[in-house]
Design a protein around this motif. Structure first.
Motif, short mmCIF file in Angstrom:
data_model
loop_
_atom_site.label_atom_id
_atom_site.label_comp_id
_atom_site.label_asym_id
_atom_site.label_seq_id
_atom_site.Cartn_x
_atom_site.Cartn_y
_atom_site.Cartn_z
N GLU A 276 0.84 -1.20 0.00
CA GLU A 276 0.00 0.00 0.00
C GLU A 276 0.87 1.25 0.00
O GLU A 276 1.88 1.31 0.71
CB GLU A 276 -0.91 -0.01 1.24
CG GLU A 276 -1.94 1.10 1.26
CD GLU A 276 -2.90 0.94 2.42
OE1 GLU A 276 -3.99 0.39 2.21
OE2 GLU A 276 -2.54 1.35 3.55
N ASN A 277 0.46 2.22 -0.81
CA ASN A 277 1.15 3.52 -0.87
C ASN A 277 2.65 3.39 -1.13
O ASN A 277 3.47 4.12 -0.57
CB ASN A 277 0.92 4.30 0.44
CG ASN A 277 -0.54 4.60 0.69
OD1 ASN A 277 -1.29 4.88 -0.25
ND2 ASN A 277 -0.96 4.53 1.94
N GLY A 278 3.00 2.41 -1.98
CA GLY A 278 4.40 2.25 -2.35
C GLY A 278 5.23 1.46 -1.36
O GLY A 278 6.45 1.34 -1.53
N TYR A 279 4.59 0.93 -0.30
CA TYR A 279 5.33 0.18 0.71
C TYR A 279 4.83 -1.26 0.82
O TYR A 279 3.64 -1.54 0.65
CB TYR A 279 5.18 0.83 2.10
CG TYR A 279 5.89 2.13 2.27
CD1 TYR A 279 7.26 2.17 2.51
CD2 TYR A 279 5.19 3.34 2.21
CE1 TYR A 279 7.93 3.38 2.68
CE2 TYR A 279 5.85 4.56 2.38
CZ TYR A 279 7.22 4.56 2.62
OH TYR A 279 7.88 5.76 2.79
N ASN A 280 5.77 -2.17 1.09
CA ASN A 280 5.41 -3.48 1.63
C ASN A 280 5.26 -3.29 3.13
O ASN A 280 6.22 -2.91 3.81
CB ASN A 280 6.54 -4.49 1.37
CG ASN A 280 6.34 -5.27 0.09
OD1 ASN A 280 5.22 -5.64 -0.25
ND2 ASN A 280 7.42 -5.52 -0.63
N THR A 281 4.10 -3.53 3.64
CA THR A 281 3.84 -3.33 5.07
C THR A 281 3.53 -4.67 5.73
O THR A 281 2.83 -5.51 5.14
CB THR A 281 2.66 -2.35 5.27
OG1 THR A 281 3.01 -1.08 4.72
CG2 THR A 281 2.33 -2.18 6.74
N TYR A 282 4.09 -4.86 6.91
CA TYR A 282 3.79 -6.09 7.66
C TYR A 282 3.96 -5.82 9.15
O TYR A 282 4.52 -4.79 9.56
CB TYR A 282 4.68 -7.25 7.21
CG TYR A 282 6.15 -7.12 7.55
CD1 TYR A 282 6.68 -7.69 8.71
CD2 TYR A 282 7.03 -6.47 6.69
CE1 TYR A 282 8.03 -7.59 9.02
CE2 TYR A 282 8.39 -6.37 6.98
CZ TYR A 282 8.88 -6.93 8.14
OH TYR A 282 10.21 -6.82 8.44
#
Length: 476
Positions: A276-282
């Motif tokens: 999301e929004n250019g990021y891999n988020t975890y």
């Protein structure tokens, strides 16, 4: 190198000086500082120790006369008469420490071993078939967000690169060191482990890279896990729990072992992964700790690489919030995202390739929000042994079965370039995936330029010997 003299080099290498040396100058020569190590004559400067390494294409001994005009310390394994003959000179400069050893690479490794013994802070060794450089950089970024950190630079992870790297480990005060360790033949890791003696080790994945020389994936695993062979009793290794071959080592290692991954049985886990929004988020999970990580580079494989870095920081007792923050601006050395004037995006992942990293590259396309077409440009993979064609076809079959959440095929257009990559092309049989094969990069570039349109995303992946960097330049 700090506080190292020619006398020290003689001691470390067990060599002896040859050549014409003024007796009155000898003691002064022995105390001459050695500032760095160079294996390339073009990088030699005053104070360098030049290591003359005989190679398949270039023999460093040929450059000894010109190097001797710049620096006073040179490591050789040839007799001086032979060096003069090879370099076509009648005489060598005098009052230079020509240090004769049986084998210059082995002597270089002894230098690295001796200097490593002077470093008393934690040393983190990183290896694996895929992702070791990115993981090394991520561990460095995370640890360096807390304390001053020494690290391997570039691709200095070989039998030559590792001791050259380690030779600078004491140059500046640091609180930790991160050393990348790569191997291509049996016995290689044990040699590197003898030099690095890591306190903490990370193994990323067991793939097919160098299988030509190591025989099988199990053979590769055995060799990679030798990173632990010279560990002290309190050493620890972090293994990727998402890799079945590594997870199978649970309870079988002689050193303390932790697992990281998305596997529910992993000690350090990545949960709730989304893009999301250019990021891999975890969410990073260990015990009662739950920390959100925003990763600026693409791909689930990079989630695992950053997770390894978080796990190492956690084990070292460092501030995990600082470590996580470092990933928001992380820029990898391998994968480069290039926004082009034509409105399309190039993912330059062309540095090197194996079957696993090639599959990871197309997975990145799957996970991206793409307005136009997803285009994969794939080339030959080298050093895969007698099953080379089968490994390439396996990649094609993977692409053939790879679908998005809506059921559509991930790759809209496949372009293969080279000889072996024709097997990737043949492995794709779905009519919905357009495909084209070329043997020539320039012809492929002409075709691709006519194909690209605004909103498209194109990824390029091949072994370094294919020189896909030239193709990237043509497409930019």
């Amino acid at each position: 190198m700090k506080n190292i003299t020619i006398r020290d080099i003689l001691e470390f290498t067990r060599g002896h000086m040859e050549g014409d040396i003024d007796p009155d100058f000898r003691s002064q020569l022995l105390e001459t500082p050695v500032t760095d190590i160079a294996t390339d004559s073009r990088q030699v400067k005053e104070g360098s120790l030049f290591i003359a390494i005989p190679g398949e294409n270039v023999d460093g001994h040929k450059f000894v006369p010109q190097v001797a005009a710049i620096t006073k310390s040179i490591l050789v394994e040839e007799d001086l008469d032979m060096i003069k003959a090879k370099s076509d000179v009648d005489a060598l400069p005098e009052n230079v420490a020509y240090i004769k050893v049986d084998n210059t690479v082995a002597a270089l490794q002894r230098i690295g071993t001796a200097i490593r013994s002077k470093y008393d802070k934690p040393v983190i060794g990183v290896t694996g078939s895929v992702g070791k450089t990115t993981t090394r950089e991520m561990i460095t970024a995370a640890v360096a967000s807390n304390v001053e950190t020494f690290s391997t630079s570039g691709n200095m992870n070989s039998q030559i690169g590792v001791p050259v790297t380690v030779s600078g480990i004491c140059d500046k005060p640091t609180e930790a060191a991160v050393i990348e360790m790569g191997i291509s033949e049996p016995g290689g890791m044990d040699k590197l482990a003898s030099i690095v003696k890591p306190d903490i080790a990370v193994v990323t994945i067991i793939g097919d890279a160098h299988i030509e020389f190591l025989g099988s994936r199990e053979g590769i695993r055995t060799e990679k896990l030798n990173i632990c062979s010279k560990m002290k009793d309190n050493g620890v290794v972090f293994l990727n729990a998402d890799d079945p071959l590594l997870f199978a080592m649970k309870g079988k290692m002689k050193v303390k072992t932790f697992f990281y991954g998305t596997n529910p049985e992993a000690d350090y886990r990545a949960e709730n992964i989304y893009f999301e929004n250019g990021y891999n988020t975890y969410t990073y999970v260990h015990g009662n700790d739950r920390i959100m990580v925003n990763l600026s580079v693409l791909g689930k494989h990079n989630v695992l690489n950053s997770l390894a870095a978080m796990a190492v920081c956690d084990y070292m007792g460092l501030d995990l919030m600082k470590a996580a923050k470092a990933f928001e601006s992380f820029v990898g050395l391998r994968q480069k995202v290039i926004s082009c004037d034509g409105g399309y995006t190039i993912i330059d992942d062309s540095y090197n390739a194996s079957p696993d990293s090639m599959k990871a590259a197309v997975n990145v396309l799957r996970d991206m929000n793409v307005a136009g077409s997803r285009i994969a440009v794939l080339g030959d993979m080298f050093e895969l042994g007698p099953n080379t064609n089968a490994f390439h076809k396996e990649v094609g079959q993977y692409i053939n079965n790879l679908k998005s959440e809506d059921g559509s095929f991930v790759i809209d257009e496949l372009i293969t370039i080279g000889n072996y990559s024709k097997n990737i092309y043949d492995g794709v049989t779905e009519a919905a995936i357009n495909k084209k094969h070329f043997e020539d990069k320039k012809q492929a570039a002409e075709y691709i330029r006519g194909l690209l349109k605004p909103g498209d995303v194109i990824t390029l992946k091949a072994s370094n010997g294919m020189k896909f960097s030239e193709l990237v330049e043509l497409l930019k």
